[in-house]
Design a protein around this motif. Structure first.
Motif, PDB file in Angstrom:
ATOM      1  N   THR A 197       0.828  -1.214  -0.024  1.00  0.00           N
ATOM      2  CA  THR A 197       0.056  -0.002   0.016  1.00  0.00           C
ATOM      3  C   THR A 197       0.976   1.220  -0.164  1.00  0.00           C
ATOM      4  OG1 THR A 197      -1.650  -1.406   1.227  1.00  0.00           O
ATOM      5  CG2 THR A 197      -1.862   1.191   1.113  1.00  0.00           C
ATOM      6  N   LEU A 201       1.022   4.001  -2.889  1.00  0.00           N
ATOM      7  CA  LEU A 201       0.693   5.698  -2.601  1.00  0.00           C
ATOM      8  C   LEU A 201       1.945   6.423  -2.980  1.00  0.00           C
ATOM      9  CD1 LEU A 201      -0.826   4.987   0.798  1.00  0.00           C
ATOM     10  CD2 LEU A 201      -1.997   6.068  -1.110  1.00  0.00           C
ATOM     11  N   VAL A 218      -7.384   9.310  -2.994  1.00  0.00           N
ATOM     12  CA  VAL A 218      -7.445   7.884  -2.707  1.00  0.00           C
ATOM     13  C   VAL A 218      -9.016   7.613  -2.877  1.00  0.00           C
ATOM     14  CG1 VAL A 218      -7.405   6.440  -0.855  1.00  0.00           C
ATOM     15  CG2 VAL A 218      -5.737   8.261  -0.992  1.00  0.00           C
ATOM     16  N   MET A 232      -5.475   2.215   3.677  1.00  0.00           N
ATOM     17  CA  MET A 232      -4.782   2.956   2.482  1.00  0.00           C
ATOM     18  C   MET A 232      -5.181   4.617   2.856  1.00  0.00           C
ATOM     19  SD  MET A 232      -5.531   2.682  -1.621  1.00  0.00           S
ATOM     20  CE  MET A 232      -4.361   1.669  -2.033  1.00  0.00           C
ATOM     21  N   ALA A 236      -2.060   7.158   3.599  1.00  0.00           N
ATOM     22  CA  ALA A 236      -2.122   8.438   2.443  1.00  0.00           C
ATOM     23  C   ALA A 236      -1.845   9.666   3.246  1.00  0.00           C
ATOM     24  CB  ALA A 236      -3.328   8.249   1.430  1.00  0.00           C
ATOM     25  N   VAL A 272      -5.644   7.094  -6.655  1.00  0.00           N
ATOM     26  CA  VAL A 272      -4.961   5.834  -6.490  1.00  0.00           C
ATOM     27  C   VAL A 272      -6.023   4.928  -5.654  1.00  0.00           C
ATOM     28  CG1 VAL A 272      -3.955   7.112  -4.505  1.00  0.00           C
ATOM     29  CG2 VAL A 272      -2.990   5.110  -4.929  1.00  0.00           C
TER      30      VAL A 272
END
Ligand code: NAI
Ligand code: MG
Length: 398
Positions: A197, A201, A218, A232, A236, A272
């Protein structure tokens, strides 16, 4: 000896049609390379019981860079029946060579740019103020985690006892599924790891910084899928705060994103997501810039292996046409991503300008661009064939 060696994996159906077209463009644009053919696809399943033979993996391992067309996958039953009779009953099980490639080389970063070409009749338009028609310019790059999530293959129907017992340790499972007979339960595990992850990112943020995108979005669903999407989103925020403060971090839920897609697509830059939602978001945005004939992609591993491919499949029903009608642009664009990767940016920019000029001029258009049904007679009715489109691009190279 030329400078680069590229492994070509034409595969099945139109994969084997569009890949040679891309090479024709690369040659015409002055790109110097040796091309080494790699076997992949249905034929090798049928004749060897393996659609991704070891010799192909070795070739990619050695030369690092591959251009891939597309392959045909079929459901298990058909795969079993089409296996060469001498191999049947020997325990061969079909699995997708694309997923196989991604997992074998850990091609965990997938990039799918979706950028409108001026004059493309397939560009998304929306109703503007009054009776006006708006054609927003779309320049979105989707970063899809390519190896985990629902595609990791960790799944069961009628899960084994240990798995079932593990599920029973979760109060929500007991509450919602505790009364369902185990043989009536199917489970597909959605696994996210911190390491992968962070890698997707960082790749997204670095790309945004390098190419001047103002935001990274995201696109997951952390309010509901709290552990994986939540991971995630949390990572992020940390990465943005610590290393990329100048880039705006946005959070959209995949369902809402699909709605906003047609409302304000020009407001997104880098997006993403995990594997499943990245797949969905990239197909959705590709639809705004012309669909499968235009959707290109690149996949990278941490140790320098890179595979470039259009996102479309083998479109088997188009493969047998005497004169091919499919659009080669997605494949040519994928080859341009390869050129960028190996630092041949002068050539990639030349090819992209040639594509832009053909599209803007509007005289040479494949059937999809003319919104025709994909039948052999489209060429008689004014659509460009695959090779006419290739030749038009080549004729604009400067
Ligand atoms: P597909 O992408 O092959 O074709 C769907 C439709 O999109 C076609 O019927 C055609 O109308 C259009 N299309 C696709 N490529 C085009 C192009 N270059 N120009 C113009 N129109 C184009 O997807 P489908 O039909 O679902 O799958 C066919 C086979 O491909 C299956 O065996 C599937 O498993 C496999 N597949 C392979 C992929 C890969 O190799 N990366 C990805 C998706 C599907
Ligand atoms: Mg897809």
């Amino acid at each position: 000896m030329s400078k680069h060696t590229i492994v070509t994996l034409p595969g099945d159906g139109i994969g084997a049609i569009v890949l040679p077209q891309a090479i024709k463009v690369l040659n015409a644009a002055g790109f110097k390379a040796d091309y080494l053919h790699g076997d992949i696809g249905w034929e090798f399943w049928c004749n060897e019981g393996n659609p991704l033979p070891q010799r192909t993996l070795d070739l990619i391992e050695k030369h690092k860079i591959a251009l891939f067309g597309a392959i045909t996958s079929k459901p298990n039953e058909e795969a079993k029946n089409e296996l060469n009779p001498s191999l049947q009953g020997k325990g061969y099980i079909y699995s997708s060579p694309i997923v196989g490639l991604r997992q074998h080389f850990n091609l965990d970063i997938c990039i799918r740019p979706c950028k409108s070409y001026k004059g493309n009749p397939l560009n998304f338009v929306r109703r503007g103020k009054g009776d006006t028609i708006d054609e927003p310019f779309i320049d979105v790059v989707i970063f899809r985690q390519n190896t985990e999530c629902l595609y990791s293959g960790v799944e069961w129907t009628n899960p084994p006892e240990q798995v079932y017992q593990a599920l029973l340790t979760h109060p929500k499972f007991v509450e919602n599924f505790g009364n369902v007979p185990v043989e009536e339960i199917s489970v597909s595990a959605r696994i996210f790891t911190k390491q992968a992850t962070v890698r997707i990112l960082l790749a997204a943020f670095e790309y945004a910084r390098k190419f001047g995108y103002k935001s990274v979005t995201v696109c997951e669903k952390p309010n509901v899928i709290r552990e994986t999407s939540g991971l995630m989103w949390k990572l992020a925020k940390e990465i943005q705060k610590n290393s990329f403060p100048e880039i705006r971090l946005l959070n959209t839920n995949i369902d809402a994103q699909m709605m906003w897609l047609t409302k304000n697509p020009e407001e997104y830059g880098v997006i993403v997501a995990g594997n499943m939602f990245g797949d969905i978001a990239s197909d959705a945005f590709a639809g705004l810039i012309g669909g499968l004939g235009f959707a290109c992609s690149a996949q990278f591993s941490a140790n320098g292996i890179a595979v470039f491919e259009p996102t479309h499949g083998s479109a088997p029903k188009y493969a047998g046409y005497e004169v091919s009608i499919v659009n080669p642009i997605a494949m040519v664009e994928s080859a341009c991503m390869m050129l960028d990767f190996i630092n041949e940016k002068r050539i990639s920019s030349k090819i992209r300008k040639a594509i832009a000029s053909v599209i803007e001029e509007g005289k040479v258009r494949t059937y999809d661009m003319l919104k025709m049904a994909g039948r052999p007679e489209v060429v008689k009715n004014g659509a460009a064939s695959t090779s006419q489109m290739t030749d038009a691009i080549i004729s604009r190279l400067k």
